[in-house]
Write a protein that holds these residues in place. Structure first.
Motif, PDB file in Angstrom:
ATOM      1  N   PRO A   9       2.454  -1.956  -8.540  1.00  0.00           N
ATOM      2  CA  PRO A   9       3.146  -1.518  -7.225  1.00  0.00           C
ATOM      3  C   PRO A   9       3.506  -2.649  -6.447  1.00  0.00           C
ATOM      4  O   PRO A   9       3.071  -3.730  -6.749  1.00  0.00           O
ATOM      5  CB  PRO A   9       1.581  -0.843  -6.595  1.00  0.00           C
ATOM      6  CG  PRO A   9       0.568  -1.667  -7.350  1.00  0.00           C
ATOM      7  CD  PRO A   9       1.132  -1.721  -8.573  1.00  0.00           C
ATOM      8  N   PRO A  10       4.272  -2.385  -5.237  1.00  0.00           N
ATOM      9  CA  PRO A  10       4.809  -3.622  -4.393  1.00  0.00           C
ATOM     10  C   PRO A  10       3.669  -4.413  -4.098  1.00  0.00           C
ATOM     11  O   PRO A  10       2.660  -3.802  -3.673  1.00  0.00           O
ATOM     12  CB  PRO A  10       5.516  -3.091  -3.559  1.00  0.00           C
ATOM     13  CG  PRO A  10       5.890  -1.566  -3.949  1.00  0.00           C
ATOM     14  CD  PRO A  10       4.832  -1.043  -4.774  1.00  0.00           C
ATOM     15  N   PRO A  11       3.915  -5.571  -3.690  1.00  0.00           N
ATOM     16  CA  PRO A  11       2.841  -6.455  -3.018  1.00  0.00           C
ATOM     17  C   PRO A  11       2.339  -5.719  -1.733  1.00  0.00           C
ATOM     18  O   PRO A  11       2.972  -5.411  -0.944  1.00  0.00           O
ATOM     19  CB  PRO A  11       3.419  -7.789  -2.729  1.00  0.00           C
ATOM     20  CG  PRO A  11       4.626  -7.871  -3.692  1.00  0.00           C
ATOM     21  CD  PRO A  11       5.129  -6.317  -3.996  1.00  0.00           C
ATOM     22  N   GLY A  12       0.906  -5.891  -1.569  1.00  0.00           N
ATOM     23  CA  GLY A  12       0.148  -5.388  -0.558  1.00  0.00           C
ATOM     24  C   GLY A  12       0.070  -3.709  -0.611  1.00  0.00           C
ATOM     25  O   GLY A  12      -0.935  -3.274   0.245  1.00  0.00           O
ATOM     26  N   THR A  13       0.546  -3.093  -1.651  1.00  0.00           N
ATOM     27  CA  THR A  13       0.478  -1.830  -2.077  1.00  0.00           C
ATOM     28  C   THR A  13      -1.140  -1.371  -2.497  1.00  0.00           C
ATOM     29  O   THR A  13      -1.431  -2.323  -3.256  1.00  0.00           O
ATOM     30  CB  THR A  13       1.232  -1.216  -2.911  1.00  0.00           C
ATOM     31  OG1 THR A  13       2.637  -1.509  -2.359  1.00  0.00           O
ATOM     32  CG2 THR A  13       0.970   0.263  -3.104  1.00  0.00           C
ATOM     33  N   VAL A  14      -1.852  -0.305  -1.721  1.00  0.00           N
ATOM     34  CA  VAL A  14      -3.246  -0.096  -2.433  1.00  0.00           C
ATOM     35  C   VAL A  14      -3.017   1.318  -3.065  1.00  0.00           C
ATOM     36  O   VAL A  14      -2.506   2.215  -2.476  1.00  0.00           O
ATOM     37  CB  VAL A  14      -4.126  -0.253  -1.308  1.00  0.00           C
ATOM     38  CG1 VAL A  14      -5.547   0.425  -1.982  1.00  0.00           C
ATOM     39  CG2 VAL A  14      -4.271  -1.692  -0.629  1.00  0.00           C
ATOM     40  N   GLN A  15      -3.260   1.368  -4.272  1.00  0.00           N
ATOM     41  CA  GLN A  15      -3.583   2.434  -4.993  1.00  0.00           C
ATOM     42  C   GLN A  15      -4.358   3.509  -4.383  1.00  0.00           C
ATOM     43  O   GLN A  15      -5.379   3.134  -3.887  1.00  0.00           O
ATOM     44  CB  GLN A  15      -3.844   2.409  -6.490  1.00  0.00           C
ATOM     45  CG  GLN A  15      -2.804   1.519  -7.352  1.00  0.00           C
ATOM     46  CD  GLN A  15      -1.259   2.260  -7.494  1.00  0.00           C
ATOM     47  OE1 GLN A  15      -0.424   2.409  -6.357  1.00  0.00           O
ATOM     48  NE2 GLN A  15      -1.067   2.853  -8.475  1.00  0.00           N
ATOM     49  N   PRO A  16      -4.212   4.845  -4.404  1.00  0.00           N
ATOM     50  CA  PRO A  16      -4.883   5.747  -3.818  1.00  0.00           C
ATOM     51  C   PRO A  16      -6.381   5.847  -4.670  1.00  0.00           C
ATOM     52  O   PRO A  16      -6.368   5.416  -5.800  1.00  0.00           O
ATOM     53  CB  PRO A  16      -4.473   7.019  -4.218  1.00  0.00           C
ATOM     54  CG  PRO A  16      -2.910   6.900  -4.262  1.00  0.00           C
ATOM     55  CD  PRO A  16      -2.912   5.458  -4.918  1.00  0.00           C
ATOM     56  N   GLY A  17      -7.398   5.948  -4.084  1.00  0.00           N
ATOM     57  CA  GLY A  17      -8.925   6.074  -4.599  1.00  0.00           C
ATOM     58  C   GLY A  17      -9.447   4.633  -4.726  1.00  0.00           C
ATOM     59  O   GLY A  17     -10.517   4.618  -5.121  1.00  0.00           O
ATOM     60  N   ASN A  18      -8.970   3.557  -4.032  1.00  0.00           N
ATOM     61  CA  ASN A  18      -9.490   2.426  -3.989  1.00  0.00           C
ATOM     62  C   ASN A  18     -10.632   1.964  -3.117  1.00  0.00           C
ATOM     63  O   ASN A  18     -10.368   2.228  -2.061  1.00  0.00           O
ATOM     64  CB  ASN A  18      -8.315   1.266  -3.829  1.00  0.00           C
ATOM     65  CG  ASN A  18      -8.971  -0.024  -4.054  1.00  0.00           C
ATOM     66  OD1 ASN A  18      -9.819  -0.716  -3.551  1.00  0.00           O
ATOM     67  ND2 ASN A  18      -8.192  -0.722  -5.042  1.00  0.00           N
ATOM     68  N   ASP A  23      -9.095   2.622   4.608  1.00  0.00           N
ATOM     69  CA  ASP A  23      -8.636   3.915   5.224  1.00  0.00           C
ATOM     70  C   ASP A  23      -9.110   4.983   4.286  1.00  0.00           C
ATOM     71  O   ASP A  23      -8.934   6.191   4.647  1.00  0.00           O
ATOM     72  CB  ASP A  23      -7.432   3.978   5.369  1.00  0.00           C
ATOM     73  CG  ASP A  23      -6.509   3.209   6.264  1.00  0.00           C
ATOM     74  OD1 ASP A  23      -7.208   3.159   7.327  1.00  0.00           O
ATOM     75  OD2 ASP A  23      -5.409   2.559   6.104  1.00  0.00           O
ATOM     76  N   ASP A  24      -9.899   4.527   3.052  1.00  0.00           N
ATOM     77  CA  ASP A  24     -10.552   5.379   2.154  1.00  0.00           C
ATOM     78  C   ASP A  24     -11.981   5.703   2.015  1.00  0.00           C
ATOM     79  O   ASP A  24     -12.563   5.005   1.307  1.00  0.00           O
ATOM     80  CB  ASP A  24      -9.841   5.146   0.679  1.00  0.00           C
ATOM     81  CG  ASP A  24      -9.862   6.311  -0.293  1.00  0.00           C
ATOM     82  OD1 ASP A  24     -10.822   7.237   0.117  1.00  0.00           O
ATOM     83  OD2 ASP A  24      -9.318   6.460  -1.222  1.00  0.00           O
ATOM     84  N   ASN A  25     -12.631   6.294   3.102  1.00  0.00           N
ATOM     85  CA  ASN A  25     -13.859   6.121   3.112  1.00  0.00           C
ATOM     86  C   ASN A  25     -14.601   7.024   2.057  1.00  0.00           C
ATOM     87  O   ASN A  25     -15.720   6.538   1.472  1.00  0.00           O
ATOM     88  CB  ASN A  25     -14.453   7.056   4.484  1.00  0.00           C
ATOM     89  CG  ASN A  25     -15.919   6.669   4.700  1.00  0.00           C
ATOM     90  OD1 ASN A  25     -16.320   5.555   4.725  1.00  0.00           O
ATOM     91  ND2 ASN A  25     -16.746   7.736   4.995  1.00  0.00           N
ATOM     92  N   ALA A 180     -21.555  -2.584   8.665  1.00  0.00           N
ATOM     93  CA  ALA A 180     -21.747  -3.068  10.082  1.00  0.00           C
ATOM     94  C   ALA A 180     -20.703  -2.520  10.764  1.00  0.00           C
ATOM     95  O   ALA A 180     -21.192  -2.105  12.217  1.00  0.00           O
ATOM     96  CB  ALA A 180     -22.111  -4.480  10.237  1.00  0.00           C
ATOM     97  N   ASN A 181     -19.448  -2.712  10.544  1.00  0.00           N
ATOM     98  CA  ASN A 181     -18.186  -2.308  11.383  1.00  0.00           C
ATOM     99  C   ASN A 181     -17.083  -2.446  10.700  1.00  0.00           C
ATOM    100  O   ASN A 181     -16.654  -3.800  10.117  1.00  0.00           O
ATOM    101  CB  ASN A 181     -18.170  -3.240  12.661  1.00  0.00           C
ATOM    102  CG  ASN A 181     -17.240  -2.886  13.734  1.00  0.00           C
ATOM    103  OD1 ASN A 181     -16.430  -1.948  13.310  1.00  0.00           O
ATOM    104  ND2 ASN A 181     -17.143  -3.571  14.605  1.00  0.00           N
ATOM    105  N   PRO A 182     -16.471  -1.242   9.982  1.00  0.00           N
ATOM    106  CA  PRO A 182     -15.457  -1.413   9.481  1.00  0.00           C
ATOM    107  C   PRO A 182     -14.170  -2.264   9.999  1.00  0.00           C
ATOM    108  O   PRO A 182     -13.309  -2.587   9.193  1.00  0.00           O
ATOM    109  CB  PRO A 182     -14.853   0.135   9.470  1.00  0.00           C
ATOM    110  CG  PRO A 182     -16.131   0.984   9.706  1.00  0.00           C
ATOM    111  CD  PRO A 182     -16.841   0.103  10.611  1.00  0.00           C
TER     112      PRO A 182
END
Length: 306
Positions: A9-18, A23-25, A180-182
């Protein structure tokens, strides 16, 4: 066959489910439960007895790998004594660690002899003194293409007194801060959170300034990487309230008596294999007849299988 780079994936991209995606609680909570369930509760649970670190049996390899999967680190212990750099290199090779970081303080083979020295150059840096070393991950001053993802630290000779390492899995540090704090992990993931100023020598700039995040996600495998130092000199934190709050929260964790922090004094034949976890070192007193000596090998890959 397509080049590997074209499949990433492009730099900085986070694959779903990481789980390390702030942002993926849902993914985070699943990972968190498993992490806490399997994390070693004592330093004894981190220790794996081996015959010869240069020639692990399949059972020894499996035991070490299981520990590294749970805690990103293992302390191995062997009765084999020798002043042989192959301890670090062959152990690393067994876990598919091949790209040694050949930094300027390492020997020609890429393995550093960490011992007290008055030698010009090395003797100016704290690892080559008997002074305490504050919490850090190795290579926090390296550029992104030379990130230290794994390391081996093998003990040839222990100090007469002191030289204790404290160890904290960087994933646990992330977990504690996010719980403690996201906002803490979001702040420490900013691309300009931490800057290591340029290092100059008599010839000019020996190493340019390095700016980057504390926590980052490797786009190739989704693993969490951490670059950090608790030093107060030669470091610039982003002038931002949230970053400063996050740094203070991390400092509080590292200064605590958390059950997640394990402490060990390496004796001859012992060593640490890890995915560049947070660690420190207490000051020590040498035996002048046999000064403390450790072999350190730092790699650009993670431990295979973790």
């Amino acid at each position: 066959m397509a080049d590997v780079a074209t499949r990433l994936p492009p730099p900085g991209t986070v694959q779903p489910g990481n789980p390390f995606d702030p942002d993926d609680n849902r993914a985070y909570q699943r990972w968190r439960a498993a992490k806490l369930e399997h994390f070693p509760s004592t330093v004894q649970a981190l220790i794996v007895e081996v015959g010869d670190p240069r020639a692990l049996t399949d059972a020894e390899h499996a035991a070490i790998l299981a520990c590294c999967r749970a805690a990103n680190m293992v302390v191995y212990s062997s009765a084999t004594r020798a002043s042989d750099k192959a301890f670090a290199r062959r152990l690393g090779a067994r876990f598919e660690l091949a790209s040694l970081d050949r930094n300027w303080l390492a020997d020609d083979d890429g393995v550093s002899q960490v011992t007290v020295t008055g030698e010009p150059g090395r003797g100016e840096y704290i690892p080559y003194t008997n002074r305490p070393i504050r919490w850090h991950t190795d290579g926090y001053y390296n550029p992104p293409d030379r990130r230290i993802r794994a390391m081996v630290l093998h003990c040839v000779a222990a100090a007469a007194d002191g030289g204790i390492n404290a160890l904290l899995d960087h994933e646990i540090a992330y977990l504690l801060l996010r719980d403690a704090n996201p906002a803490h992990v979001r702040a420490l993931m900013r691309p300009d959170a931490m800057t290591i100023p340029a290092r100059a020598d008599e010839d000019g700039v020996a190493r340019p300034a390095q700016t980057g995040p504390v926590f980052s996600i490797d786009p190739a495998d989704g693993s969490l990487h951490m670059r950090y130092t608790a030093r107060t000199k030669s470091i610039e934190w982003k002038q931002d309230r949230e970053v400063h709050s996050a740094v203070a929260a991390l400092e509080a964790v590292l200064a605590s008596d958390s059950a997640f922090i394990h402490r060990v004094r390496l004796e001859p034949g012992m060593g640490i294999l890890c995915n560049n976890v947070l660690h420190d070192r207490s000051g020590f007193i040498d035996d002048p007849r046999q000064p403390r000596l450790l072999y350190r090998a730092r790699y650009h890959e993670r431990i295979a299988g973790t």
